[in-house]
Motif scaffolding. Structure first.
Motif, mmCIF file in Angstrom:
data_model
loop_
_atom_site.group_PDB
_atom_site.id
_atom_site.type_symbol
_atom_site.label_atom_id
_atom_site.label_comp_id
_atom_site.label_asym_id
_atom_site.label_seq_id
_atom_site.Cartn_x
_atom_site.Cartn_y
_atom_site.Cartn_z
ATOM 1 N N ASP A 141 2.374 41.125 29.123
ATOM 2 C CA ASP A 141 2.772 40.106 30.095
ATOM 3 C C ASP A 141 1.681 39.906 31.147
ATOM 4 O O ASP A 141 1.097 40.872 31.626
ATOM 5 C CB ASP A 141 4.079 40.526 30.778
ATOM 6 N N ASP A 142 1.403 38.652 31.465
ATOM 7 C CA ASP A 142 0.354 38.379 32.449
ATOM 8 C C ASP A 142 0.937 38.274 33.855
ATOM 9 O O ASP A 142 0.725 37.290 34.560
ATOM 10 C CB ASP A 142 -0.413 37.104 32.061
ATOM 11 N N ASN A 143 1.648 39.315 34.223
ATOM 12 C CA ASN A 143 2.214 39.397 35.575
ATOM 13 C C ASN A 143 3.061 38.162 35.908
ATOM 14 O O ASN A 143 2.904 37.565 36.976
ATOM 15 C CB ASN A 143 1.069 39.555 36.581
ATOM 16 N N SER A 144 3.919 37.766 34.984
ATOM 17 C CA SER A 144 4.743 36.563 35.161
ATOM 18 C C SER A 144 5.500 36.588 36.476
ATOM 19 O O SER A 144 6.183 37.567 36.779
ATOM 20 C CB SER A 144 5.783 36.458 34.040
ATOM 21 N N PRO A 145 5.413 35.510 37.242
ATOM 22 C CA PRO A 145 6.139 35.460 38.521
ATOM 23 C C PRO A 145 7.662 35.527 38.349
ATOM 24 O O PRO A 145 8.364 35.906 39.292
ATOM 25 C CB PRO A 145 5.704 34.127 39.134
ATOM 26 N N ASP A 146 8.180 35.179 37.176
ATOM 27 C CA ASP A 146 9.643 35.182 37.015
ATOM 28 C C ASP A 146 10.203 36.576 36.722
ATOM 29 O O ASP A 146 11.397 36.744 36.502
ATOM 30 C CB ASP A 146 10.069 34.193 35.921
ATOM 31 N N GLY A 147 9.341 37.599 36.704
ATOM 32 C CA GLY A 147 9.825 38.958 36.513
ATOM 33 C C GLY A 147 10.095 39.336 35.061
ATOM 34 O O GLY A 147 10.919 40.205 34.777
ATOM 35 N N THR A 148 9.384 38.704 34.131
ATOM 36 C CA THR A 148 9.543 39.011 32.699
ATOM 37 C C THR A 148 9.366 40.514 32.421
ATOM 38 O O THR A 148 10.154 41.129 31.690
ATOM 39 C CB THR A 148 8.517 38.217 31.863
ATOM 40 N N ALA A 149 8.335 41.097 33.029
ATOM 41 C CA ALA A 149 8.024 42.507 32.764
ATOM 42 C C ALA A 149 9.178 43.418 33.187
ATOM 43 O O ALA A 149 9.529 44.373 32.479
ATOM 44 C CB ALA A 149 6.740 42.901 33.498
ATOM 45 N N GLU A 150 9.778 43.107 34.338
ATOM 46 C CA GLU A 150 10.914 43.877 34.848
ATOM 47 C C GLU A 150 12.055 43.883 33.827
ATOM 48 O O GLU A 150 12.585 44.922 33.439
ATOM 49 C CB GLU A 150 11.400 43.198 36.151
ATOM 50 N N VAL A 151 12.405 42.671 33.377
ATOM 51 C CA VAL A 151 13.477 42.527 32.384
ATOM 52 C C VAL A 151 13.111 43.287 31.101
ATOM 53 O O VAL A 151 13.949 43.968 30.505
ATOM 54 C CB VAL A 151 13.734 41.034 32.065
ATOM 55 N N ALA A 152 11.852 43.201 30.711
ATOM 56 C CA ALA A 152 11.419 43.855 29.475
ATOM 57 C C ALA A 152 11.609 45.368 29.571
ATOM 58 O O ALA A 152 12.051 46.017 28.616
ATOM 59 C CB ALA A 152 9.956 43.520 29.194
ATOM 60 N N ARG A 153 11.288 45.933 30.727
ATOM 61 C CA ARG A 153 11.410 47.391 30.892
ATOM 62 C C ARG A 153 12.852 47.855 30.819
ATOM 63 O O ARG A 153 13.130 49.002 30.500
ATOM 64 C CB ARG A 153 10.790 47.814 32.222
ATOM 65 N N GLN A 154 13.782 46.969 31.134
ATOM 66 C CA GLN A 154 15.200 47.352 31.130
ATOM 67 C C GLN A 154 15.818 47.387 29.728
ATOM 68 O O GLN A 154 16.931 47.873 29.554
ATOM 69 C CB GLN A 154 16.011 46.377 32.001
ATOM 70 N N GLN A 155 15.124 46.836 28.753
ATOM 71 C CA GLN A 155 15.702 46.751 27.406
ATOM 72 C C GLN A 155 15.763 48.130 26.751
ATOM 73 O O GLN A 155 14.865 48.942 26.917
ATOM 74 C CB GLN A 155 14.890 45.796 26.519
ATOM 75 N N LYS A 156 16.854 48.361 26.003
ATOM 76 C CA LYS A 156 17.004 49.658 25.330
ATOM 77 C C LYS A 156 17.298 49.444 23.848
ATOM 78 O O LYS A 156 18.451 49.543 23.422
ATOM 79 C CB LYS A 156 18.172 50.443 25.960
ATOM 80 N N PRO A 157 16.293 49.151 23.055
ATOM 81 C CA PRO A 157 16.547 48.951 21.619
ATOM 82 C C PRO A 157 16.942 50.271 20.955
ATOM 83 O O PRO A 157 16.548 51.343 21.420
ATOM 84 C CB PRO A 157 15.207 48.444 21.096
ATOM 85 N N LYS A 158 17.708 50.186 19.862
ATOM 86 C CA LYS A 158 18.204 51.395 19.202
ATOM 87 C C LYS A 158 17.205 51.986 18.219
ATOM 88 O O LYS A 158 17.148 53.186 18.018
ATOM 89 C CB LYS A 158 19.499 51.068 18.436
ATOM 90 N N CYS A 159 16.456 51.133 17.571
ATOM 91 C CA CYS A 159 15.621 51.626 16.466
ATOM 92 C C CYS A 159 14.122 51.589 16.737
ATOM 93 O O CYS A 159 13.321 51.860 15.851
ATOM 94 C CB CYS A 159 15.934 50.842 15.199
ATOM 95 N N GLY A 160 13.748 51.253 17.953
ATOM 96 C CA GLY A 160 12.329 51.213 18.282
ATOM 97 C C GLY A 160 12.132 51.495 19.750
ATOM 98 O O GLY A 160 13.095 51.681 20.493
#
Ligand code: GDD
Ligand code: MN
Length: 368
Positions: free
Chosen positions: A42-61
């Motif tokens: 992520d290129d430091n998206s102002p909309d907070g994409t990276a924040e949301v991405a860090r919160q994800q909890k996939p089961k198989c990866g």
């Protein structure tokens, strides 16, 4: 568990797409039992994409989020992601769900079969595009043809502009990819040591949320990128050599006509003799050009081609006749429109050359 595949996804302002993408991808990977790592660049998206991405909890990866603070751009983000990948198989795709995650296992399967590069293609049989206008489709097709001319290895796939593809990392060893380049797959096709390319069809869907970041300037960038790649890989030089050889062919053509007309005395047949002489001259120059293109212009490709010499000759013959026809059409057409006939003929000659070259580099000596 060690990931079997690394999935690289560039993002810029995609916060709404992240959760649904991760969910769809994870479902597919769990179902197929494939442990994976998802690398979001992520290129430091102002909309907070990276924040949301860090919160994800996939089961198989697992997810790795890279935030670039001083750089922007799709291609350089992809290169960064590939460099960070821990698996030898890497799949690059967009996060907006235009690239369906269900295709990922098919790409991985082909990589495991031994293909160094696997392209998810909109133009392979079974592939397609949801909701594209005729104009957009035409632009895409035109851009693909340009790619075939400037980056001949793009003929190894039906969709060289795809942003959805998989590769085995070793095909990039010692290869310098330019982060300025915009279509990263083209860059790879032009420079990587790849022999076997497979296509997997997919349907390019509508965006789930948000809008495309690739706007108007992209078209000009694309053409500049093609020219740069052609220069770096010697294709511009090839065009020059091709034209030069064509030029010397004029002497063969004239010489043959002279011999036939004067020495073989076709003269006595009048106009018929002239026509036969003209035909012989044309044919002699085609054969002469063909032999030089085999030995010089396209010599470096001959070993890699699947076509026989005879087939190449037939193709070159078609290329030459088409070029001649084009030249005459321009001469007559533009003159009829009021242009000076010599200028019209000159434009015709250039058009004929362009057609001969295009057909030669994509068909006669083409990779497909
Ligand atoms: N890190 C980063 N930086 N990511 C970016 C940037 C950027 O500057 N610009 C775009 N992206 C991300 C988007 O967030 C998205 O995940 C992906 O790159 C594709 O961007 P889109 O804006 O959705 O592009 P598109 O849908 O018009 O075109 C895509 O699909 C085509 C068909 O496969 C691209 O992948 C094209 O290269 C491709 O031809
Ligand atoms: Mn998109």
């Amino acid at each position: 568990m060690e990931p079997e595949v690394s999935i690289v996804t560039p993002t810029y302002n995609e916060r709404e797409n992240v959760p649904i993408f991760v969910k769809e991808l994870d479902e597919v990977m769990c179902k197929h039992n494939i442990p994976y790592e998802l690398i979001i660049v992520d290129d430091n998206s102002p909309d907070g994409t990276a924040e949301v991405a860090r919160q994800q909890k996939p089961k198989c990866g697992k997810i790795k989020v890279i935030v670039r603070k001083n750089e922007r751009g799709l291609a350089s983000a992809v290169i960064r992601g590939i460099n960070e990948a821990s698996s030898k198989y890497v799949i690059v795709m967009d996060i907006d769900l235009q690239h369906p995650p269900s295709v990922v296992p098919k790409i991985l399967e082909k990589l495991k079969e031994g293909y160094g590069l696997v392209v998810a293609s909109r133009y392979a049989k079974g592939g397609g595009i949801e909701n594209w206008s005729k104009t957009r489709l035409l632009i895409s097709k035109g851009a693909t043809l340009l790619a075939r001319i400037f980056v001949p290895k793009s003929s190894l796939t039906t969709d060289p502009m795809s942003g959805f593809f998989g590769l085995r990392k070793d095909i990039l060893e010692g290869v310098e990819l330019s982060p300025r380049g915009y279509k990263i797959l083209l860059e790879i096709l032009a420079k990587a040591k790849v022999k076997k390319v497979a296509d997997v069809p997919y349907v390019f869907r509508n965006r789930y949320a948000g809008e495309s970041k690739l706007g108007g300037k992209v078209m000009l960038d694309y053409v500049l990128h093609l020219i740069k790649l052609a220069r770096e890989t010697g294709e511009l030089r090839r065009m020059f050599v091709f034209s030069l050889i064509g030029l010397t062919g004029i002497f063969i053509n004239e010489g043959t006509l002279y011999l036939a007309y004067e020495v073989l005395e076709l003269k006595s047949l009048g106009y018929l003799g002239l026509a036969i002489g003209g035909f012989l001259g044309f044919e002699a120059s085609v054969i002469y050009n063909f032999l030089l293109h085999e030995r010089i212009t396209f010599a470096d490709r001959i070993k890699e081609l699947k076509t026989s010499k005879l087939k190449r000759f037939v193709h070159y013959e078609i290329a030459s006749v088409s070029g001649l026809v084009a030249q005459l059409v321009f001469l007559l057409g533009l003159t009829a429109l009021g242009m000076n006939y010599l200028l019209a003929n000159f434009i015709g000659i250039l058009a004929g050359l362009a057609i001969r070259y295009t057909y030669s580099t994509t068909k006669a000596w083409g990779y497909s």
